[in-house]
Motif scaffolding. Sequence first.
Motif, PDB file in Angstrom:
ATOM      1  N   ASN A 133      -4.776   3.346   1.316  1.00 28.23           N
ATOM      2  CA  ASN A 133      -5.753   2.291   1.586  1.00 28.23           C
ATOM      3  C   ASN A 133      -5.045   0.959   1.689  1.00 28.23           C
ATOM      4  O   ASN A 133      -4.224   0.626   0.835  1.00 28.23           O
TER       5      ASN A 133
ATOM      6  N   LYS B  69     -10.437  -6.867  -1.727  1.00 29.62           N
ATOM      7  CA  LYS B  69     -10.133  -5.458  -2.003  1.00 29.62           C
ATOM      8  C   LYS B  69      -8.699  -5.286  -2.501  1.00 29.62           C
ATOM      9  O   LYS B  69      -8.308  -4.203  -2.928  1.00 29.62           O
TER      10      LYS B  69
ATOM     11  N   THR C   5      -2.065   9.332   3.576  1.00 29.83           N
ATOM     12  CA  THR C   5      -3.111   8.322   3.810  1.00 29.83           C
ATOM     13  C   THR C   5      -3.114   7.340   2.648  1.00 29.83           C
ATOM     14  O   THR C   5      -3.119   7.750   1.485  1.00 29.83           O
TER      15      THR C   5
ATOM     16  N   GLY D 198     -13.794   1.147   6.946  1.00 26.23           N
ATOM     17  CA  GLY D 198     -13.753   0.449   5.663  1.00 26.23           C
ATOM     18  C   GLY D 198     -15.012   0.795   4.893  1.00 26.23           C
ATOM     19  O   GLY D 198     -15.945  -0.002   4.854  1.00 26.23           O
TER      20      GLY D 198
ATOM     21  N   ALA E   5       0.839  -1.213   0.000  1.00 27.80           N
ATOM     22  CA  ALA E   5       0.000   0.000   0.000  1.00 27.80           C
ATOM     23  C   ALA E   5       0.873   1.263   0.000  1.00 27.80           C
ATOM     24  O   ALA E   5       0.480   2.302  -0.531  1.00 27.80           O
TER      25      ALA E   5
END
Length: 207
Positions: A170, A176, A168, A121, A31
């Motif tokens: 995810n 996902k 930030t 989420g 990520a």
Amino acid sequence: MPTMNESSYFLPVNKVEAERLMMQHTVLIDALGGRLVCAPIDLSKPGLKILDSGTADDTSFYIHNISKPWPETELGTFDLVHQRLTLPGGAPTPLATIVRQLFDLVKPGGWIQLVEAEQTGPDAGSVFHEFLGLVRALFDATGAGWHYADNLKQWLEDAGAVDVHDMTVNMGFGKKNENPDLAAGSARCTAQAMEGLVMHAKSMDAT
Ligand SMILES: C[S@@+](CC[C@H](N)C(=O)[O-])C[C@H]1O[C@@H](n2cnc3c(N)ncnc32)[C@H](O)[C@@H]1O
């Protein structure tokens, strides 16, 4: 790394949990675009002093509870202080205090990198939502709360840090995650965390 009864870590401390953390590490590194350290520090410089507070399984160990002040001899001595997914374990000590104590370890010109998760989420399915609800309830019960990631920048600035940036990303768990290996591995590691958290929740005093 405190012993279980000194910390509010909810999951068992064993090899299976170490493997789960390693899978979670892989998802998080992915990520973050393949990076562990985002702070602009030149890691090739010899003699750097680096602390990975709340490390999992692969460095030399020093036993310390993050909710307590660090030894005075260590203050202002680190080129880089890194702490990931550990902050709520210091509750009920206010998390801002823990951040300040960590920042005090950094030497002038050094860096601190804190990585924490928001327990949200928005696009998740109902089971993952239930799981997040349990995590939030457990974190609330310890006094950590669960919305602290948003406060890290302010707490660092309050502690005296300058040149503070936030980022930030995810984390993709299960379907996902676009990478099939990470999708399968992260689904397994989430299921394992769910099992541990449910056991922990059931063992808690309801009063
Ligand atoms: C979710 S794991 C994260 C491990 C590692 N930082 C990572 O990102 O893979 C949380 C870690 O925090 C440690 N921990 C929990 N409460 C702590 C406390 N009060 N002081 C120091 N370490 C703590 C646990 O022992 C565990 O190693």
